[in-house]
Design an enzyme around this catalytic site. Structure first.
Site, PDB file in Angstrom:
ATOM      1  N   ASP A  15      26.918  -3.099   5.008  1.00 40.50           N
ATOM      2  CA  ASP A  15      26.530  -2.650   3.424  1.00 40.50           C
ATOM      3  C   ASP A  15      26.568  -4.231   2.546  1.00 40.50           C
ATOM      4  O   ASP A  15      26.426  -4.003   1.356  1.00 40.50           O
ATOM      5  CB  ASP A  15      27.258  -1.576   2.599  1.00 40.50           C
ATOM      6  CG  ASP A  15      28.787  -2.271   2.534  1.00 40.50           C
ATOM      7  OD1 ASP A  15      29.312  -3.152   3.154  1.00 40.50           O
ATOM      8  OD2 ASP A  15      29.537  -1.808   1.517  1.00 40.50           O
ATOM      9  N   SER A  29      30.236   1.034   5.274  1.00 38.76           N
ATOM     10  CA  SER A  29      30.289  -0.320   5.425  1.00 38.76           C
ATOM     11  C   SER A  29      30.503  -0.835   6.738  1.00 38.76           C
ATOM     12  O   SER A  29      29.194  -0.579   7.502  1.00 38.76           O
ATOM     13  CB  SER A  29      31.965  -0.518   4.804  1.00 38.76           C
ATOM     14  OG  SER A  29      32.117  -1.872   4.712  1.00 38.76           O
ATOM     15  N   ASP A  70      28.801  -6.658   1.884  1.00 43.04           N
ATOM     16  CA  ASP A  70      29.914  -7.157   0.916  1.00 43.04           C
ATOM     17  C   ASP A  70      31.003  -8.030   1.830  1.00 43.04           C
ATOM     18  O   ASP A  70      31.921  -8.454   1.091  1.00 43.04           O
ATOM     19  CB  ASP A  70      30.571  -6.008   0.272  1.00 43.04           C
ATOM     20  CG  ASP A  70      31.101  -5.051   0.995  1.00 43.04           C
ATOM     21  OD1 ASP A  70      31.311  -4.865   2.325  1.00 43.04           O
ATOM     22  OD2 ASP A  70      32.045  -3.817   0.304  1.00 43.04           O
ATOM     23  N   ASP A  74      28.193  -7.626   6.745  1.00 36.86           N
ATOM     24  CA  ASP A  74      28.209  -6.411   7.535  1.00 36.86           C
ATOM     25  C   ASP A  74      27.366  -5.248   7.173  1.00 36.86           C
ATOM     26  O   ASP A  74      26.545  -5.588   6.424  1.00 36.86           O
ATOM     27  CB  ASP A  74      29.847  -5.761   7.093  1.00 36.86           C
ATOM     28  CG  ASP A  74      29.844  -5.453   5.640  1.00 36.86           C
ATOM     29  OD1 ASP A  74      29.442  -5.916   4.857  1.00 36.86           O
ATOM     30  OD2 ASP A  74      30.934  -4.668   5.253  1.00 36.86           O
TER      31      ASP A  74
END
Length: 450
Positions: free
Chosen positions: A247, A106, A249, A245
């Site tokens: 990834d 993430s 999400d 960000d």
């Protein structure tokens, strides 16, 4: 049963150290594949799993190890390549598969990586299934016979499918023509997706953070470093900025003046707009970290609001328990369950833009009634497990802070579920008071943690 590897958001750690090693990832793939195969046995189907990843260089190594373990367990694998986490959640549902795996840490630096699992319904795996996988990790294993090994193939049109899905969540009666947007992809998994989504809906798009090289993910860009986006918005005289960000999400937005809007404010904008539409029902879910000003703003609009534990999985659990459709975290995880099964930065941005476009207003004016209370968050890194709840020194500092703020503020201490950190948060009406007590409490926690 306690869990050794799974935290609040899957498995995460520094690459090269347990659990993020090639051997562990091979074992994890086999363990997960074995559990999934047991579930599929009743249907006499061979389970199929998709694997996506962000742009970290370690993703190649981890992907190969997971792929080998899953195949050895007799599970077919579809490789997506670099894809956002919510794209994996969408595709596992759209393709009617048994599970999805996302390789990502993430918002963490590139040296870290992690594994997130999604069930067939596009949601995080239930705790019980994660426990089954952990239990299987402790069992000996052997490769299936050659004829029973899983097949592996690549999906070449995954990005296109997901782009169309994102666009379908934006009202067909609206478009983004006339808007100039800066989109910061954090050199992460949305680099080849997010700019196209907004462009194809009519916006003029300036993409930044869209040249990943394996080591620059989240590096002074994206949702955790909004200064880069602020500067770009001003330089290009854009109407708005969108920060995702690594990834994809999380979402933070910036208006034309450079003012940033976090997940609390954006959740309020989305739910406020939904309230103006026919058939609105239910309420909103925040977390223990949600700014008190947002709770009060929902209260003024007579929209029910509750707090869940920190972590998007707990936000979603509370939403499902109450049958509500909207929830989110200050960090920018927003879940619009009427559009997707999980948090999605691109789709969340589209919901905010739909609200502003349909009303013909700015983000500043639409969220003006939410005047955030001063809030100070300090992350105290720990080298060992600490119990701040039983520390007299820490609890004395907390009590003193609460007495001093006299009902006009609050203190929250919690251990991070993804990193070796104790998070110290103080919120109140007086910024100076908030800062002083946050530093005082953090100092007490540091002394305990060393």
């Amino acid at each position: 049963m306690s869990r050794r590897y799974f935290g609040t958001d899957g498995i995460r750690g520094r690459v090269g150290s347990e659990p993020m090693t090639p051997v562990m990832m091979l074992n994890l793939g086999y363990a997960a594949g074995t559990v999934l195969a047991q579930g599929a046995a009743a249907k006499e189907d061979r389970p199929v799993v998709i694997i996506g990843k962000d742009t970290r260089i370690s993703g190649y190594m981890i992907e190969s190890a997971l792929e080998a373990g899953l195949s050895a367990a007799g599970v077919d694998v579809i490789l997506l390549g670099p894809m956002p986490t919510p794209a994996v959640a969408y595709l596992v549902r759209a393709l009617r598969l048994q599970a999805g795996v996302m390789i990502s840490a993430s918002h963490n630096p590139f040296e870290d990586n992690g594994i997130k699992f999604f069930s067939a319904d596009g949601m995080k795996l239930p705790d019980s299934v994660e426990q089954d996988i952990e239990a299987q990790l402790n069992q000996p294993w052997s490769c299936r016979d050659s004829a029973q090994l899983g097949h592996v193939r690549r999906m070449n049109d995954a990005a296109g499918r997901y782009i169309e899905f994102c666009k379908s969540t934006f009202p067909s009666s609206l478009d983004l023509k006339g808007l100039k947007l800066v989109v910061d992809c954090a050199h992460g998994a949305t680099y080849h997706i997010a700019p196209l989504v907004f462009h194809e809906l009519g916006a003029e798009v300036i993409a930044i953070g869209n040249t990943p090289n394996g080591v620059n993910i989240n590096d002074h860009c994206g949702a955790t470093h909004v200064d880069t986006l602020r500067e770009a918005v001003r330089t290009h005289q854009a109407d708005m900025g969108i920060a995702l960000d690594g990834d994809g999400d999380r979402l933070i937005m910036v208006d034309e003046t450079g003012k940033s809007y976090d997940g609390d404010q954006l959740l309020y904008a989305v739910v406020k707009h939904r309230q103006s539409l026919p058939g609105f029902a239910g309420g909103a879910v925040g977390t223990l970290m949600t700014n008190l000003a947002v709770e009060k703003a929902f209260e003024r609009r007579r929209i029910p609001f509750v707090r869940a534990r920190v972590g998007d999985r707990y936000v979603l659990e509370t939403m499902l328990e109450r049958g509500w459709l909207w929830g989110g975290e200050s960090s920018g995880h927003l879940i619009c369950r009427d559009k997707h099964s999980t948090g999605d930065g691109i789709i969340s941005a589209l919901q905010v833009l739909a609200a502003l476009t349909s009303q013909g207003v700015t983000l500043a004016s639409y969220t003006a009634e939410v005047e955030l209370y001063p809030q100070r968050l300090i992350n105290v890194r720990t080298v060992q497990s600490v119990d701040f709840k039983t520390s007299a020194q820490v609890q004395q500092a907390v009590t003193a802070a609460e007495e001093d703020m006299a009902g006009h503020g609050r203190v929250l201490l919690r251990a991070s579920g993804t990193e070796p950190l104790i998070r110290v948060m103080v919120e109140g009406e007086d910024a100076t008071q908030v800062e002083r007590w946050a530093e005082t409490i953090a100092a007490a926690v540091r002394e305990l943690a060393t």
